[in-house]
Design an enzyme around this catalytic site. Structure first.
Site, PDB file in Angstrom:
ATOM      1  N   LYS A 181       0.849  -1.255  -0.036  1.00 41.69           N
ATOM      2  CA  LYS A 181       0.020   0.053   0.136  1.00 41.69           C
ATOM      3  C   LYS A 181       0.851   1.306   0.059  1.00 41.69           C
ATOM      4  O   LYS A 181       0.603   2.207  -0.829  1.00 41.69           O
ATOM      5  CB  LYS A 181      -0.977   0.017   1.073  1.00 41.69           C
ATOM      6  CG  LYS A 181      -1.438   1.299   1.461  1.00 41.69           C
ATOM      7  CD  LYS A 181      -2.546   1.297   2.749  1.00 41.69           C
ATOM      8  CE  LYS A 181      -1.771   1.679   3.975  1.00 41.69           C
ATOM      9  NZ  LYS A 181      -1.616   3.138   4.072  1.00 41.69           N
ATOM     10  N   ASN A 182       1.771   1.190   0.841  1.00 44.42           N
ATOM     11  CA  ASN A 182       2.736   2.463   1.116  1.00 44.42           C
ATOM     12  C   ASN A 182       3.730   2.771  -0.069  1.00 44.42           C
ATOM     13  O   ASN A 182       4.145   3.767  -0.136  1.00 44.42           O
ATOM     14  CB  ASN A 182       3.465   2.294   2.356  1.00 44.42           C
ATOM     15  CG  ASN A 182       2.423   2.610   3.645  1.00 44.42           C
ATOM     16  OD1 ASN A 182       1.314   2.912   3.321  1.00 44.42           O
ATOM     17  ND2 ASN A 182       3.082   2.467   4.917  1.00 44.42           N
ATOM     18  N   CYS A 190      -5.303   7.963   9.861  1.00 42.47           N
ATOM     19  CA  CYS A 190      -5.406   7.225  10.825  1.00 42.47           C
ATOM     20  C   CYS A 190      -5.158   8.330  12.401  1.00 42.47           C
ATOM     21  O   CYS A 190      -4.214   9.115  12.066  1.00 42.47           O
ATOM     22  CB  CYS A 190      -4.518   6.070  11.305  1.00 42.47           C
ATOM     23  SG  CYS A 190      -5.077   4.734  10.163  1.00 42.47           S
ATOM     24  N   ARG A 233      -8.820  -0.421   4.647  1.00 46.83           N
ATOM     25  CA  ARG A 233      -7.823   0.478   3.981  1.00 46.83           C
ATOM     26  C   ARG A 233      -6.674  -0.049   3.479  1.00 46.83           C
ATOM     27  O   ARG A 233      -6.119   0.535   2.605  1.00 46.83           O
ATOM     28  CB  ARG A 233      -7.660   1.798   5.086  1.00 46.83           C
ATOM     29  CG  ARG A 233      -8.693   2.771   5.442  1.00 46.83           C
ATOM     30  CD  ARG A 233      -8.207   3.776   5.997  1.00 46.83           C
ATOM     31  NE  ARG A 233      -6.856   4.017   5.462  1.00 46.83           N
ATOM     32  CZ  ARG A 233      -5.833   4.482   6.368  1.00 46.83           C
ATOM     33  NH1 ARG A 233      -6.025   4.795   7.710  1.00 46.83           N
ATOM     34  NH2 ARG A 233      -4.739   4.816   6.085  1.00 46.83           N
ATOM     35  N   ASP A 283       4.546   0.484  12.092  1.00 46.84           N
ATOM     36  CA  ASP A 283       3.352  -0.178  11.558  1.00 46.84           C
ATOM     37  C   ASP A 283       2.954  -1.514  12.194  1.00 46.84           C
ATOM     38  O   ASP A 283       2.045  -2.216  11.843  1.00 46.84           O
ATOM     39  CB  ASP A 283       3.549  -0.205  10.206  1.00 46.84           C
ATOM     40  CG  ASP A 283       3.016   1.375   9.675  1.00 46.84           C
ATOM     41  OD1 ASP A 283       2.819   2.024  10.479  1.00 46.84           O
ATOM     42  OD2 ASP A 283       3.170   1.445   8.489  1.00 46.84           O
ATOM     43  N   ARG A 331       0.375  14.194  13.609  1.00 50.25           N
ATOM     44  CA  ARG A 331       0.792  13.761  12.236  1.00 50.25           C
ATOM     45  C   ARG A 331       0.593  15.472  11.311  1.00 50.25           C
ATOM     46  O   ARG A 331      -0.060  15.169  10.402  1.00 50.25           O
ATOM     47  CB  ARG A 331      -0.152  13.029  11.479  1.00 50.25           C
ATOM     48  CG  ARG A 331      -0.164  11.612  12.224  1.00 50.25           C
ATOM     49  CD  ARG A 331      -0.768  10.789  11.569  1.00 50.25           C
ATOM     50  NE  ARG A 331       0.177  10.052  10.550  1.00 50.25           N
ATOM     51  CZ  ARG A 331      -0.006   8.800   9.884  1.00 50.25           C
ATOM     52  NH1 ARG A 331      -1.078   8.208  10.187  1.00 50.25           N
ATOM     53  NH2 ARG A 331       0.923   8.337   8.990  1.00 50.25           N
TER      54      ARG A 331
END
Ligand code: UD1
Length: 420
Positions: free
Chosen positions: A26-27, A120, A401, A308, A125
């Site tokens: 995903k990233n 999230c 997600r 993560d 952030r």
């Protein structure tokens, strides 16, 4: 179509056995999709995962006039019709990855307005590092209500020193600088494999990038980039999630499309906790029986242990033999699942917002728990796999997600999970 209020019902106590193919990252995919806008030629991203973050990004780009075909596997992007830079505010609020569109859209249009991005709720952030880096490249940034306006009409290559090796800021600047005349240097750049993958993708498109994977990345601007076909790397966080799943339940799992070098720290930790791990090319085999050993873990920037995978480790610690400590060094509010695990019978003492002490128990009990973030949600599913009785995980839109049909993957290994 998955509904917003879906839950997982998990019957715990099943060991996991079998083989799983790790989805693409995903990233890595999100910034790669964004970079596809740097050419008007067609780009094919192979094996793009079927996850909500990708779907939302596709929706956002389609609203800007980009043509995208996604057959559930490959993504074909044609941005020759890109005609609009007004990002959809609702979508940018829900997905932090929208910030990655900044570098490519600003490069393509010269100006852009964005809403403060969401994602999230793991800590504050902020995006100050992105903004400071763009300013260093001569981009004018001004605040208009809830929005930020970027004007790159006077942008110029420069040397940028990031105050922290931010993954997103590094990726944004790399994207922007590829088509910026002259030499841009990023000092204290992020070294994560996803940053390297983005640079590999851009290089294939014709960009000139040196030093990806080190803390200094140098980009020599080129006049144009061209269309390519590219398969992003396997998702090291999904691979890590599945490895911790079998470490919890016991059994034997063979992972394909898994790069052990990118999960070195986790593999070392799982071995110390009592798992047997064998590696051959892109195959990782994990075998586990008996009780887990306790362990102390500290998260950090790559190649340190990834934040993560921190919440998955927390679940392992809850069932380990003895006391474990976990220190979170990247985000300041990343123990969102602590209270949910305590409901399941875990004994976790939070020392401060970066440190917890975990007293390992013999078992967890099934109950109804709430996912509050992507990785924490997946970790609650893992806790449910090993808990006594039935666990209901609510709020699984967070899990959708980033995990491609998570329940199907786990069920194919012998788990009993139903989506309601
Ligand atoms: C990316 C990953 C995310 C991962 C994180 C850290 C994507 C889509 N997401 O997020 O899964 O958990 O890297 O490995 O790739 N920071 C600032 N100011 C900024 C930017 C960041 O202070 O402008 C701080 C953050 O609050 C955090 C640290 O820097 O404490 C690292 O954040 P960063 O590397 O930027 O994470 P993301 O790119 O958002």
């Amino acid at each position: 179509m998955k509904e917003k209020n879906d839950s997982f019902i998990i019957k715990g106590g099943k060991k996991l056995f079998g083989e799983a193919y790790v989805q693409t990252s995903k990233n890595a995919c999100l910034p790669i999709i964004s970079s596809s806008l740097l050419t008007t030629e067609k780009v094919k991203i192979k094996d793009c995962p079927d996850i909500l973050d990708v779907k939302n990004m596709v929706l956002m780009l389609q609203k800007l006039g980009v043509k995208i075909d996604h057959d559930g596997k490959d993504l074909i992007i044609d941005s020759s019709g890109l005609n609009n830079v007004n990002l959809d505010c609702e979508l940018t609020k829900t997905m932090r990855s929208s910030i990655f569109l900044l570098g490519s859209l600003l490069q393509r249009f010269g100006t852009i307005m964005i809403n403060t991005p969401g994602g999230c709720k793991i800590g504050a952030r902020p995006i100050d590092i992105h903004i400071d880096a763009f300013k260093k490249l001569g981009v004018k940034v001004s605040c208009l209500g809830d929005c930020l306006f970027f004007d790159a009409s006077r942008a110029k290559a420069n040397k940028i020193h990031l105050k922290l090796p931010s993954v997103g800021a590094t990726e944004n600047i790399v994207q922007f600088a590829c088509l910026l005349k002259g030499k841009t240097e990023i000092v204290n750049a992020a070294k994560e494999p996803e940053v390297v993958d983005l640079c590999n993708f851009l290089s294939l498109m014709g960009a000139k990038i040196l030093g990806a994977g080190t803390n200094k990345i140098t980009i020599y601007g080129v006049d144009s980039l061209h269309g390519v076909e590219y398969r992003p790397i396997g998702d090291r966080i999904v691979a890590g999630t599945l490895m911790t799943a079998v470490a919890l339940t016991g059994g034997e799992l063979t992972l394909r499309n898994a790069n052990a070098n990118q999960n070195e720290k986790l593999i070392d930790i799982l071995r110390r906790m009592g798992c047997q791990i064998n590696i051959k090319h892109d195959i990782i085999k994990v075998t586990k029986s008996g009780r887990l050993n306790s362990i102390d873990v500290v998260t950090g920037y790559y190649p340190e242990f990834p934040t993560d995978l921190q919440s998955m480790l927390l679940v392992l610690m809850c069932l380990a033999n003895g006391e474990s400590r976990l220190q979170e060094n990247i985000f300041e509010n990343r123990f969102l699942i602590k209270d949910e695990l305590i409901k399941m019978g875990a004994q976790i003492h939070q020392i401060d917002n970066r440190n917890v002490l975990v007293y390992g128990q013999n078992e967890l009990r099934g109950c109804t728990v709430q996912a509050k973030d992507l990785r924490g949600g997946a970790s609650l599913v893992l806790a449910g796999l090993v808990a006594k009785g039935e666990t209901v995980v609510e709020g699984i839109r967070y899990i959708d997600r980033g995990y491609d049909h998570f329940e199907d993957v786990l069920n194919s290994l012998g788990a009993d999970i139903k989506r309601t």
